[in-house]
Design an enzyme around this catalytic site. Structure first.
Site, mmCIF file in Angstrom:
data_model
loop_
_atom_site.group_PDB
_atom_site.id
_atom_site.type_symbol
_atom_site.label_atom_id
_atom_site.label_comp_id
_atom_site.label_asym_id
_atom_site.label_seq_id
_atom_site.Cartn_x
_atom_site.Cartn_y
_atom_site.Cartn_z
ATOM 1 N NE ARG A 1 27.743 3.138 22.485
ATOM 2 C CZ ARG A 1 28.430 2.397 23.263
ATOM 3 N NH1 ARG A 1 28.956 2.487 24.659
ATOM 4 N NH2 ARG A 1 29.034 1.301 22.726
ATOM 5 C CE LYS B 1 23.505 2.272 21.085
ATOM 6 N NZ LYS B 1 22.552 1.014 20.713
ATOM 7 C CG HIS C 1 22.590 -3.386 20.999
ATOM 8 N ND1 HIS C 1 23.993 -3.731 20.952
ATOM 9 C CD2 HIS C 1 22.138 -2.394 20.202
ATOM 10 C CE1 HIS C 1 24.480 -2.853 20.363
ATOM 11 N NE2 HIS C 1 23.555 -2.199 19.757
ATOM 12 C CB SER D 1 29.456 -1.053 16.914
ATOM 13 O OG SER D 1 29.799 -0.483 15.764
ATOM 14 C CE LYS E 1 22.543 -3.760 16.344
ATOM 15 N NZ LYS E 1 24.176 -3.097 16.402
ATOM 16 C CB THR E 2 22.514 -1.712 9.949
ATOM 17 O OG1 THR E 2 22.531 -0.928 11.354
ATOM 18 C CG2 THR E 2 21.902 -0.446 9.153
ATOM 19 C CG ASP F 1 21.116 0.180 17.390
ATOM 20 O OD1 ASP F 1 21.939 -0.839 17.659
ATOM 21 O OD2 ASP F 1 21.129 1.020 18.228
ATOM 22 N NE ARG G 1 28.114 4.227 14.460
ATOM 23 C CZ ARG G 1 27.503 3.100 14.578
ATOM 24 N NH1 ARG G 1 26.524 2.630 14.518
ATOM 25 N NH2 ARG G 1 28.281 2.351 15.896
#
Length: 538
Positions: free
Chosen positions: A61, A201, A220, A238, A242-243, A257, A323
């Site tokens: 981003r 996003k 988030h 990031s 989290k994942t 996410d 990704r």
């Protein structure tokens, strides 16, 4: 104009102003989008059948190129300290130029939902220039049933044209790359970047704007739920896990996410996962690894072997931000509803590259609010341009500063009230380094992190003995079966104890400096929950 696919014929692209298109492909699935993408040379196939695309200059981003229309409503409601503005006139000029640029193009349209709760979701229509972008957003948002498409009327419209180049002087933006949002018209314009994550996003940012007015906390975070209905949420920036950590084979994955938390519990905003896959391995992350190596997955900037087309997940030569996007149902134990009850545990993840935070700590409600507003992790060399050899702290308030249209205090107060109302246990987990800072120490063993998290989520960690951390004041367990005891006390993992003390004090000072901007907006108990500021001054 050639139009193909399931759609609401009474509410077509003309309602948005699009005209003179060469073709418009509505709600195509993966097979059709593969064909168009490969035929146009947008992407290639991996040996496993995943679609693999490069995003060129932008491999992530670009927050500095994101703008919101400042009008009578947003003037009062927006967090302008964290957002950039353009005028309604500048947005209108940008919109008209997007419409003109699209003439003669063959576009792809997807009608999707942002949000698994039918009462709170936002109907979203996304027009894309690229077929693989259409597959990406179809994967990441929630796909309606075919029968719902004939009556679909969007509330939010996104148009994504990577080949468009903004004019800073005409449009009031910073560069040729742009993400522009008009909350009054519910329009998002994305141009200049081939990085697909900007689309998802933008939906998240929109929900972050509208949901707080309904008393719903947008987050988030990833989320999962145990067999007894004990939901957990995982905040983190990031690269903090989290994942990875929410994809627990013993728990049902809600999402990886973005979620909302309202009167009926938590709900996923999305229908897919967007996993960071640098150094992805079958041993450490079997579910994500398997999901990334099959038809229907979309790989971004992953290096493929020239001969075999086998993905090399260890190769970060294009970017560390490689990704994998895949539908949620690629994870065997994923929730089909995207919903769960109120969480019993809240976990904040930090990849501490300074190597001084313990692998897990129990937070009081006030400490949880302090660390939520701080939103700490650390960047290391290789993750962003211009970083040196030493770690750099990253404080992204509410673990999502680039996506917050409203003042952080709005989200902080919502979360505080929900934690208190539902008696939620709060934890801070360090997925970063131990035994020294980045470059000297080692990455926290994922097996230890999983063992500690399992104990926290099943309640057994509550029965452990705890010590009070000298620097941060939170409670840290002193032992847990199956976890190396010295890892729980970070100073014991460092060869140079004096250097640990200096580094810990330095980090405390960084927290204090960052939090100064929030002190006037928080209660006394949150200010008192800060790390010992005397240490920072010594």
């Amino acid at each position: 104009m050639q139009e193909t696919g399931l759609r609401n014929g009474a509410f077509g692209a003309d309602k948005f102003g699009l005209k003179n298109l060469k073709a418009l492909y509505w709600n195509f699935g993966a097979p059709q989008l593969y064909e168009h993408s490969l035929g146009a040379g947008e992407a290639v196939l991996s040996s496993d059948g995943a679609l693999c695309a490069d995003t060129g200059e932008f491999t992530g981003r670009s927050p500095k190129d994101k703008f919101t229309v400042r009008d009578a409503t947003t003037e009062k409601n927006m967090w302008w300290a964290g957002n950039q503005s353009i005028t309604s006139g500048q947005f209108e000029a940008l919109y008209q130029d997007f419409i003109k640029h699209a003439e003669g193009m063959a576009l792809f349209a997807q009608d999707l939902y942002g949000g698994a709760d039918p009462n709170l979701r936002i109907k979203t229509r996304v027009f894309t220039e690229l077929a693989w972008h259409s597959l990406f957003i179809r994967t990441l948002l929630i796909r309606p049933e075919a029968s719902e498409l004939q009556d679909f009327v969007p509330e939010l419209t996104i148009i994504d044209l990577p080949s468009f180049r903004a004019d800073p002087q005409r449009h009031g933006v910073r560069s040729e790359n742009v993400v522009a949002i008009d909350f009054a018209r519910k329009i998002v314009l994305i141009g200049g970047s081939y990085y697909a994550g900007e689309m998802k996003k933008s939906v998240f940012t929109t929900l972050n704007y509208y949901l707080p007015e309904k008393g719903v906390m947008p987050m988030h975070c990833s989320a999962n739920v145990g067999p007894d209905g004990d939901a957990a949420i995982f905040f983190g920036l990031s690269g903090t896990g989290k994942t990875t950590l929410s994809a627990d084979p013993n728990r049902t994955l809600i999402g990886d996410d973005e979620h909302g938390w309202g009167d009926d519990g938590i709900f996923n905003f999305e229908g897919g996962c967007y996993a960071k896959c640098i150094n992805l391995s079958q041993e450490a992350e079997p579910e994500i690894y398997a999901a990334s190596k099959r038809f229907g997955a979309v790989l971004e900037n992953v290096v493929l072997d020239k001969n075999t087309r086998e993905p090399d997940f260890d190769d970060g030569s294009k970017t560390e931000n490689t990704r994998s996007a895949y539908p949620l149902d690629f994870i065997p134990n994923a929730s089909r509803s995207g919903r769960a009850g109120h969480p019993k545990n809240l976990v904040m993840l930090a990849a501490d590259a300074f190597g001084v935070l313990p692998p897990i700590a129990k937070l009081s409600p006030a400490q949880a609010m302090y660390h939520f507003l701080s939103g700490y992790t650390a960047k290391v060399a290789g993750t962003e341009r211009g970083l040196g050899n030493d770690p750099e702290p990253e404080f992204s308030t509410c673990f999502g500063s680039p996506f917050l249209p409203r003042d952080p205090s709005v989200y902080g107060k919502l979360l505080r009230d929900l934690i208190a109302k539902h008696n939620v246990d709060c934890w801070l987990v360090n997925t970063g380094w131990t035994g020294g800072k980045y470059g000297t120490g080692r990455r926290m063993p994922i097996k230890a992190t999983r063992a500690l998290l399992t104990a926290a989520l099943n309640g057994s960690l509550r029965n452990a003995d705890f010590r009070t951390d000298k620097y941060f004041g939170f409670a840290v367990p002193t032992s847990l079966p199956g976890v190396e005891p010295h890892i729980l006390d970070p100073v014991k993992t460092w060869a140079d104890k004096a250097e640990f003390d200096r580094t810990a004090r330095k980090l405390v000072g960084m927290f204090a400096k960052n939090f100064a901007r929030f002190e006037k907006d928080v209660d006394a108990d949150v200010r008192a929950a800060a790390p010992d500021l005397k240490l920072a001054a010594e």
